[in-house]
Design a protein around this motif. Sequence first.
Motif, PDB file in Angstrom:
ATOM      1  N   GLU A  18       6.616  -6.832   5.077  1.00  0.00           N
ATOM      2  CA  GLU A  18       5.675  -7.922   4.785  1.00  0.00           C
ATOM      3  C   GLU A  18       6.394  -9.264   4.667  1.00  0.00           C
ATOM      4  O   GLU A  18       7.555  -9.329   4.285  1.00  0.00           O
ATOM      5  CB  GLU A  18       4.936  -7.638   3.476  1.00  0.00           C
ATOM      6  CG  GLU A  18       3.819  -8.642   3.213  1.00  0.00           C
ATOM      7  CD  GLU A  18       3.023  -8.300   1.963  1.00  0.00           C
ATOM      8  OE1 GLU A  18       2.402  -7.228   1.915  1.00  0.00           O
ATOM      9  OE2 GLU A  18       3.033  -9.124   1.035  1.00  0.00           O
ATOM     10  N   ARG A  19       5.664 -10.318   5.010  1.00  0.00           N
ATOM     11  CA  ARG A  19       6.142 -11.674   4.766  1.00  0.00           C
ATOM     12  C   ARG A  19       5.320 -12.258   3.630  1.00  0.00           C
ATOM     13  O   ARG A  19       4.135 -12.524   3.781  1.00  0.00           O
ATOM     14  CB  ARG A  19       5.985 -12.528   6.027  1.00  0.00           C
ATOM     15  CG  ARG A  19       6.934 -12.074   7.113  1.00  0.00           C
ATOM     16  CD  ARG A  19       6.746 -12.823   8.393  1.00  0.00           C
ATOM     17  NE  ARG A  19       7.814 -12.473   9.329  1.00  0.00           N
ATOM     18  CZ  ARG A  19       7.881 -12.898  10.567  1.00  0.00           C
ATOM     19  NH1 ARG A  19       6.943 -13.690  11.042  1.00  0.00           N
ATOM     20  NH2 ARG A  19       8.879 -12.537  11.343  1.00  0.00           N
ATOM     21  N   ARG A  20       5.994 -12.423   2.502  1.00  0.00           N
ATOM     22  CA  ARG A  20       5.322 -12.902   1.299  1.00  0.00           C
ATOM     23  C   ARG A  20       5.819 -14.293   0.974  1.00  0.00           C
ATOM     24  O   ARG A  20       7.026 -14.528   0.913  1.00  0.00           O
ATOM     25  CB  ARG A  20       5.645 -11.953   0.137  1.00  0.00           C
ATOM     26  CG  ARG A  20       5.027 -12.367  -1.195  1.00  0.00           C
ATOM     27  CD  ARG A  20       3.518 -12.182  -1.215  1.00  0.00           C
ATOM     28  NE  ARG A  20       3.158 -10.794  -1.007  1.00  0.00           N
ATOM     29  CZ  ARG A  20       2.909  -9.923  -1.987  1.00  0.00           C
ATOM     30  NH1 ARG A  20       2.939 -10.312  -3.238  1.00  0.00           N
ATOM     31  NH2 ARG A  20       2.596  -8.668  -1.705  1.00  0.00           N
TER      32      ARG A  20
ATOM     33  N   ALA B 207       9.783 -17.668  11.595  1.00  0.00           N
ATOM     34  CA  ALA B 207       8.676 -16.893  12.160  1.00  0.00           C
ATOM     35  C   ALA B 207       9.175 -15.918  13.218  1.00  0.00           C
ATOM     36  O   ALA B 207       8.580 -14.869  13.438  1.00  0.00           O
ATOM     37  CB  ALA B 207       7.630 -17.837  12.751  1.00  0.00           C
TER      38      ALA B 207
ATOM     39  N   ARG C 164      10.507  -8.418  12.611  1.00  0.00           N
ATOM     40  CA  ARG C 164       9.450  -8.065  11.661  1.00  0.00           C
ATOM     41  C   ARG C 164       9.884  -6.988  10.671  1.00  0.00           C
ATOM     42  O   ARG C 164       9.222  -6.764   9.665  1.00  0.00           O
ATOM     43  CB  ARG C 164       8.192  -7.586  12.402  1.00  0.00           C
ATOM     44  CG  ARG C 164       7.379  -8.670  13.081  1.00  0.00           C
ATOM     45  CD  ARG C 164       6.765  -9.723  12.183  1.00  0.00           C
ATOM     46  NE  ARG C 164       6.231  -9.263  10.924  1.00  0.00           N
ATOM     47  CZ  ARG C 164       5.265  -9.873  10.248  1.00  0.00           C
ATOM     48  NH1 ARG C 164       4.688 -10.951  10.743  1.00  0.00           N
ATOM     49  NH2 ARG C 164       4.861  -9.421   9.099  1.00  0.00           N
TER      50      ARG C 164
ATOM     51  N   THR D 223      11.867  -7.654   5.592  1.00  0.00           N
ATOM     52  CA  THR D 223      10.883  -8.075   4.594  1.00  0.00           C
ATOM     53  C   THR D 223      11.291  -9.462   4.113  1.00  0.00           C
ATOM     54  O   THR D 223      12.464  -9.693   3.822  1.00  0.00           O
ATOM     55  CB  THR D 223      10.878  -7.085   3.409  1.00  0.00           C
ATOM     56  OG1 THR D 223      10.684  -5.773   3.925  1.00  0.00           O
ATOM     57  CG2 THR D 223       9.785  -7.431   2.411  1.00  0.00           C
TER      58      THR D 223
ATOM     59  N   ALA E  67       2.827 -16.636   6.061  1.00  0.00           N
ATOM     60  CA  ALA E  67       2.662 -15.526   5.125  1.00  0.00           C
ATOM     61  C   ALA E  67       1.688 -14.460   5.619  1.00  0.00           C
ATOM     62  O   ALA E  67       0.657 -14.779   6.214  1.00  0.00           O
ATOM     63  CB  ALA E  67       2.169 -16.070   3.785  1.00  0.00           C
ATOM     64  N   ASP E  68       2.010 -13.196   5.370  1.00  0.00           N
ATOM     65  CA  ASP E  68       1.010 -12.134   5.424  1.00  0.00           C
ATOM     66  C   ASP E  68       0.177 -12.197   4.156  1.00  0.00           C
ATOM     67  O   ASP E  68      -1.035 -12.098   4.177  1.00  0.00           O
ATOM     68  CB  ASP E  68       1.681 -10.756   5.516  1.00  0.00           C
ATOM     69  CG  ASP E  68       2.473 -10.592   6.796  1.00  0.00           C
ATOM     70  OD1 ASP E  68       1.993 -11.052   7.848  1.00  0.00           O
ATOM     71  OD2 ASP E  68       3.572 -10.014   6.740  1.00  0.00           O
ATOM     72  N   ARG E  69       0.890 -12.356   3.048  1.00  0.00           N
ATOM     73  CA  ARG E  69       0.244 -12.519   1.746  1.00  0.00           C
ATOM     74  C   ARG E  69       0.963 -13.590   0.949  1.00  0.00           C
ATOM     75  O   ARG E  69       2.137 -13.858   1.185  1.00  0.00           O
ATOM     76  CB  ARG E  69       0.243 -11.204   0.959  1.00  0.00           C
ATOM     77  CG  ARG E  69      -0.697 -10.165   1.536  1.00  0.00           C
ATOM     78  CD  ARG E  69      -0.655  -8.887   0.734  1.00  0.00           C
ATOM     79  NE  ARG E  69      -1.364  -8.953  -0.539  1.00  0.00           N
ATOM     80  CZ  ARG E  69      -2.694  -8.926  -0.654  1.00  0.00           C
ATOM     81  NH1 ARG E  69      -3.459  -8.857   0.408  1.00  0.00           N
ATOM     82  NH2 ARG E  69      -3.262  -8.968  -1.843  1.00  0.00           N
TER      83      ARG E  69
ATOM     84  N   GLU F 156      -2.916 -13.500  -6.089  1.00  0.00           N
ATOM     85  CA  GLU F 156      -2.223 -12.943  -4.934  1.00  0.00           C
ATOM     86  C   GLU F 156      -3.278 -12.627  -3.889  1.00  0.00           C
ATOM     87  O   GLU F 156      -4.330 -12.081  -4.220  1.00  0.00           O
ATOM     88  CB  GLU F 156      -1.476 -11.663  -5.332  1.00  0.00           C
ATOM     89  CG  GLU F 156      -0.656 -11.096  -4.203  1.00  0.00           C
ATOM     90  CD  GLU F 156      -0.104  -9.710  -4.508  1.00  0.00           C
ATOM     91  OE1 GLU F 156       0.535  -9.543  -5.571  1.00  0.00           O
ATOM     92  OE2 GLU F 156      -0.328  -8.811  -3.687  1.00  0.00           O
TER      93      GLU F 156
ATOM     94  N   THR G 220      -4.436 -13.024   0.706  1.00  0.00           N
ATOM     95  CA  THR G 220      -4.138 -13.470   2.058  1.00  0.00           C
ATOM     96  C   THR G 220      -4.146 -15.001   2.070  1.00  0.00           C
ATOM     97  O   THR G 220      -4.706 -15.627   1.157  1.00  0.00           O
ATOM     98  CB  THR G 220      -5.210 -12.976   3.040  1.00  0.00           C
ATOM     99  OG1 THR G 220      -6.460 -13.575   2.665  1.00  0.00           O
ATOM    100  CG2 THR G 220      -5.341 -11.454   3.010  1.00  0.00           C
TER     101      THR G 220
ATOM    102  N   ASP H 279      -6.012 -16.907   3.720  1.00  0.00           N
ATOM    103  CA  ASP H 279      -7.404 -17.361   3.653  1.00  0.00           C
ATOM    104  C   ASP H 279      -7.944 -17.308   2.229  1.00  0.00           C
ATOM    105  O   ASP H 279      -8.641 -18.226   1.780  1.00  0.00           O
ATOM    106  CB  ASP H 279      -8.297 -16.501   4.561  1.00  0.00           C
ATOM    107  CG  ASP H 279      -8.174 -16.931   6.018  1.00  0.00           C
ATOM    108  OD1 ASP H 279      -7.671 -18.059   6.254  1.00  0.00           O
ATOM    109  OD2 ASP H 279      -8.557 -16.151   6.906  1.00  0.00           O
TER     110      ASP H 279
END
Length: 248
Positions: free
Chosen positions: A32-34, A192, A196, A199, A214-216, A228, A230, A232
């Motif tokens: 994940e990309r946090r 970017a 992938r 992490t 970000a993913d999250r 916390e 997404t 959006d």
Amino acid sequence: MSAAALEVSALAKVFGGLAAVNGVELTVPAGERRVLIGPNGAGKTTLFHCITGTLAPSSGTIALFGRDVTRLPEHRRTALGMGRTFQITNVFPELTMAENLALAILGTDRRKWVMHRSLAAFAAVRRQALEGLERVGLAGRADEPVKRVSYGERRQLELALALNTSPKVLFLDEPCAGLSPAERQRISRMIAGLPRDITLLMIEHDMDVALGLADRVTVLHQGRVILEGTPDEVRANSEVRDVYFGHA
Ligand SMILES: Nc1ncnc2c1ncn2[C@@H]1O[C@H](COP(=O)(O)OP(=O)(O)OP(=O)(O)O)[C@@H](O)[C@H]1O
Ligand SMILES: [Mg+2]
């Protein structure tokens, strides 16, 4: 079910009377990309320092791929796959970009290189350094002394140094801070483009960069996670909107 890349539980760091980090729970699945956001003084950097081992937390636990690393020194965490950007004070300004990276390469496996102090071994280190520079878009700057490159290029070198440790989990604290818009764009594109399977945990003030990558997103405020979600969800949250996007 496999363990998360990172699991932080009930983490606190108290400075004098101030709880800079105050009971943080943070779970980041592998790959994940946090992105961590929050106002100045929210405790973002302190949290990173506790996770990577620069600071000892006052309480709480940190697990890396299911292994408790809370009491491990920083270099052991690095060996287990935690990577972070080095402060630029750790590079030698008189040496070239390639020489700095070559030193880091030698440092990661000193025994091996001392045993094989041959021309071929040095050529191999040089080659590896050039590859590392190319990876962050610095191929053309290899033989430039660090003191003569731009601030943005130094930040790229920091990224190359971090990647040299082959991190499984990479921590970036405001990698675009102080950069021109063009440099910022270059670095964020580079981030970017990272594999992938690394992490990524990144602190970022620039909302476009943060929400684009970000993913999250985790929002920290006064040492606590207040949200916390997404990108959006974070964008739509009124509390966050007030702090970051002015008012609708
Ligand atoms: N070594 C320290 N000793 C005492 N207080 C500290 C120390 N480091 C940080 N603090 C305090 O802890 C709080 C959190 O600081 P921190 O640097 O973690 O915030 P941050 O979210 O990274 O802020 P910024 O966005 O400005 O980088 C602040 O009130 C800061 O003054
Ligand atoms: Mg900070």
